[in-house]
Design a protein around this motif. Structure first.
Motif, mmCIF file in Angstrom:
data_model
loop_
_atom_site.group_PDB
_atom_site.id
_atom_site.type_symbol
_atom_site.label_atom_id
_atom_site.label_comp_id
_atom_site.label_asym_id
_atom_site.label_seq_id
_atom_site.Cartn_x
_atom_site.Cartn_y
_atom_site.Cartn_z
ATOM 1 N N LEU A 248 2.812 -21.130 -43.011
ATOM 2 C CA LEU A 248 1.548 -20.579 -43.483
ATOM 3 C C LEU A 248 1.797 -19.166 -43.978
ATOM 4 C CD1 LEU A 248 -1.545 -21.212 -43.624
ATOM 5 C CD2 LEU A 248 -1.745 -19.959 -41.470
ATOM 6 N N ARG A 249 1.510 -18.941 -45.234
ATOM 7 C CA ARG A 249 1.676 -17.600 -45.796
ATOM 8 C C ARG A 249 0.356 -16.866 -45.686
ATOM 9 N NH1 ARG A 249 1.608 -13.896 -49.834
ATOM 10 N NH2 ARG A 249 3.562 -13.200 -50.814
ATOM 11 N N LEU A 250 0.300 -15.904 -44.775
ATOM 12 C CA LEU A 250 -0.909 -15.105 -44.630
ATOM 13 C C LEU A 250 -0.956 -14.051 -45.723
ATOM 14 C CD1 LEU A 250 -1.201 -14.538 -40.775
ATOM 15 C CD2 LEU A 250 -2.312 -16.269 -42.194
ATOM 16 N N LEU A 251 -2.116 -13.885 -46.320
ATOM 17 C CA LEU A 251 -2.297 -12.906 -47.378
ATOM 18 C C LEU A 251 -2.747 -11.577 -46.795
ATOM 19 C CD1 LEU A 251 -4.105 -15.140 -50.030
ATOM 20 C CD2 LEU A 251 -1.660 -14.677 -49.800
ATOM 21 N N SER A 252 -2.103 -10.511 -47.217
ATOM 22 C CA SER A 252 -2.466 -9.175 -46.743
ATOM 23 C C SER A 252 -3.766 -8.720 -47.397
ATOM 24 C CB SER A 252 -1.352 -8.182 -47.063
ATOM 25 O OG SER A 252 -1.280 -7.966 -48.458
ATOM 26 N N THR A 253 -4.338 -7.641 -46.878
ATOM 27 C CA THR A 253 -5.547 -7.075 -47.457
ATOM 28 C C THR A 253 -5.324 -6.720 -48.921
ATOM 29 O OG1 THR A 253 -6.182 -6.171 -45.302
ATOM 30 C CG2 THR A 253 -7.254 -5.230 -47.229
ATOM 31 N N ALA A 254 -4.174 -6.134 -49.220
ATOM 32 C CA ALA A 254 -3.854 -5.760 -50.597
ATOM 33 C C ALA A 254 -3.721 -6.985 -51.487
ATOM 34 C CB ALA A 254 -2.573 -4.934 -50.625
ATOM 35 N N GLU A 255 -3.101 -8.053 -50.982
ATOM 36 C CA GLU A 255 -2.938 -9.268 -51.773
ATOM 37 C C GLU A 255 -4.278 -9.942 -52.048
ATOM 38 O OE1 GLU A 255 1.466 -11.018 -50.775
ATOM 39 O OE2 GLU A 255 -0.059 -11.155 -49.195
ATOM 40 N N LEU A 256 -5.151 -9.961 -51.058
ATOM 41 C CA LEU A 256 -6.468 -10.568 -51.265
ATOM 42 C C LEU A 256 -7.205 -9.871 -52.400
ATOM 43 C CD1 LEU A 256 -7.527 -11.017 -47.541
ATOM 44 C CD2 LEU A 256 -7.169 -12.861 -49.183
ATOM 45 N N LYS A 257 -7.103 -8.549 -52.439
ATOM 46 C CA LYS A 257 -7.741 -7.791 -53.519
ATOM 47 C C LYS A 257 -7.040 -8.068 -54.845
ATOM 48 C CE LYS A 257 -10.844 -4.713 -54.704
ATOM 49 N NZ LYS A 257 -12.299 -4.973 -54.530
ATOM 50 N N GLU A 258 -5.718 -8.049 -54.823
ATOM 51 C CA GLU A 258 -4.946 -8.272 -56.042
ATOM 52 C C GLU A 258 -5.193 -9.655 -56.627
ATOM 53 O OE1 GLU A 258 -0.225 -8.452 -57.440
ATOM 54 O OE2 GLU A 258 -0.769 -7.871 -55.397
ATOM 55 N N PHE A 259 -5.328 -10.666 -55.767
ATOM 56 C CA PHE A 259 -5.540 -12.029 -56.216
ATOM 57 C C PHE A 259 -7.005 -12.332 -56.550
ATOM 58 C CE2 PHE A 259 -1.643 -13.481 -53.594
ATOM 59 C CZ PHE A 259 -0.800 -13.122 -54.639
ATOM 60 N N GLY A 260 -7.891 -11.359 -56.386
ATOM 61 C CA GLY A 260 -9.295 -11.575 -56.707
ATOM 62 C C GLY A 260 -10.033 -12.436 -55.712
ATOM 63 N N LEU A 261 -9.653 -12.330 -54.423
ATOM 64 C CA LEU A 261 -10.264 -13.158 -53.383
ATOM 65 C C LEU A 261 -11.108 -12.353 -52.395
ATOM 66 C CD1 LEU A 261 -7.299 -15.566 -52.569
ATOM 67 C CD2 LEU A 261 -9.351 -16.080 -53.907
ATOM 68 N N SER A 262 -11.208 -11.039 -52.581
ATOM 69 C CA SER A 262 -12.024 -10.222 -51.691
ATOM 70 C C SER A 262 -12.863 -9.257 -52.518
ATOM 71 C CB SER A 262 -11.142 -9.450 -50.700
ATOM 72 O OG SER A 262 -10.352 -8.485 -51.373
ATOM 73 N N ALA A 357 -7.342 -2.463 -42.235
ATOM 74 C CA ALA A 357 -6.677 -2.100 -43.477
ATOM 75 C C ALA A 357 -5.177 -2.342 -43.418
ATOM 76 C CB ALA A 357 -6.940 -0.625 -43.792
ATOM 77 N N GLY A 358 -4.673 -2.716 -42.256
ATOM 78 C CA GLY A 358 -3.240 -2.941 -42.127
ATOM 79 C C GLY A 358 -2.813 -4.212 -42.822
ATOM 80 N N THR A 359 -1.584 -4.272 -43.207
ATOM 81 C CA THR A 359 -1.063 -5.467 -43.864
ATOM 82 C C THR A 359 -0.453 -6.389 -42.838
ATOM 83 O OG1 THR A 359 1.053 -4.376 -44.244
ATOM 84 C CG2 THR A 359 -0.595 -4.225 -45.996
#
Length: 367
Positions: A248-262, A357-359
């Protein structure tokens, strides 16, 4: 002879080899990182467009056979809990469940379970009754380990047309095909875990890598198209084809924003501004954007009461030339409940949580 040859050709192309009455194969994106996945039950439902739910009280039978749903009229789940359990998806059951939410104008749907046809029917029916009762704020408070990809796309597209905010609150999770649900929200507020991994076909008949790839090629294209039209990064589809199902690849806070999911949905924000500019003009839209930025910087804090937010928002209006008689119904605080509309209203849907906010590790293996 010609008929037999044509049938054989169609079979070779995979278009006519399915036995009569045999259900179409479903694609799963279900969290298998903790062990074998359980079969996601999903009885075929009669086709009914979301808008048709607004026209009649006769709804096809549908069941929540892979999860549980609760209806609350409050944002604060810590104080008020998850509300009353929704026992049925019938018209009158949904009406009875949502009627108490009409005065506040807020309905929070807590769902715990798998993504399947019952879940898709759930969000469509709750949205339909919210429309009938004029409940403008709809929140999906979700915890899911995934399920059927096709039903996730169906549910997500439906939610994109009916203006939902989506929460993955602290201690909850949204894994596998649940990630596709996030793309359909107007706003996504995430404090729990979001993770993805590889898709697979239920009851796959593949005997080689080539056959397995061919099985998933079409649904991968559907996922990419879905992500594109809902403003999410198509790289998510690539990750859903490469991360092993047992991982399972967990998405970081930064990735969620980058991928347009947050946060706010970029496509919906653009659409809202286009509509506003068309109705009220470029200057009006520009001033309203400036008001929204000031509101978010000076007024918006998690957990603030609506009346406090409303008072702060109204105090900012004269600075930007509001209220404006040109488009009175589109002034920033013109909502019938005295709340900011548009982007500001969507920002209010963030849960009263301090987001971490941590990754997180890019890839984890569940023990």
């Amino acid at each position: 002879m010609l008929k037999k040859s044509l049938l054989l050709l169609l079979c070779l192309l995979g278009a006519a080899c399915q036995k009569a009455g045999e259900p179409a194969p479903v694609t799963l994106a279900d969290d298998a990182s903790t062990g074998p996945t359980t079969k996601v039950v999903s009885q075929p439902l009669p086709e009914m467009a979301p808008r048709d739910y607004l026209k009649t009280t006769y709804w096809p039978n549908a069941e929540l056979d892979a999860g549980e749903a609760y209806i609350s009229c409050d944002f604060d789940y810590v104080q008020y809990g998850d509300g009353e359990r929704l026992e049925s998806l019938s018209f009158f059951a949904v009406v009875d469940a949502l009627t108490p939410c009409q005065p506040k104008g807020v309905v929070r749907l807590r769902y715990e379970g798998k993504i399947n046809a019952g879940f898709a029917a759930l969000v469509q029916r709750v949205a339909a009754i919210a429309d009938r009762l004029e409940i403008p704020v709809r929140i999906l408070d979700i915890e899911s380990s995934g399920g059927h990809v096709e039903e996730a796309i169906r549910a997500g597209d439906s939610m994109a047309e009916s203006r939902w905010a989506i929460w993955v609150r602290e201690g909850s999770y949204c894994h596998s095909s649940c990630v596709l649900i996030l793309a359909g929200g107007d706003t996504r507020s995430i404090a729990g875990d979001v993770g993805i991994h590889r898709l697979f076909r239920d009851q796959s008949k593949a005997t080689s890598r080539a056959e397995l790839s061919a099985e998933l090629r079409d649904v991968s294209g559907q996922v990419r198209d879905y992500l594109m039209r809902n403003g999410a990064d198509v790289r998510i589809a690539d990750l859903m084809m490469t991360v092993a199902n047992r991982r399972l690849r967990l998405l970081s806070t930064a990735e969620l924003k980058e991928f347009g999911l947050s946060g706010s949905n970029a496509v919906q924000d653009d659409l809202d501004r286009i509509r506003l500019t068309r109705r009220c003009g470029e200057d009006f839209a520009r001033r309203r954007d400036a008001w929204l930025r000031a509101f978010e910087n000076e007024c918006l804090e998690p957990g603030k009461a609506f009346e406090v937010l409303d008072q702060c928002g109204r105090s900012l209006e004269p600075r930007f030339g509001f209220p404006d008689a040109k488009c009175p119904s589109d002034n920033p605080t013109a909502d019938r409940r005295g709340l900011p509309t548009g982007t500001a209203a969507k920002a209010l849907l963030m849960p009263p949580l301090k987001l971490d906010a941590g990754t997180k590790s890019a890839e984890v293996v569940k023990k």
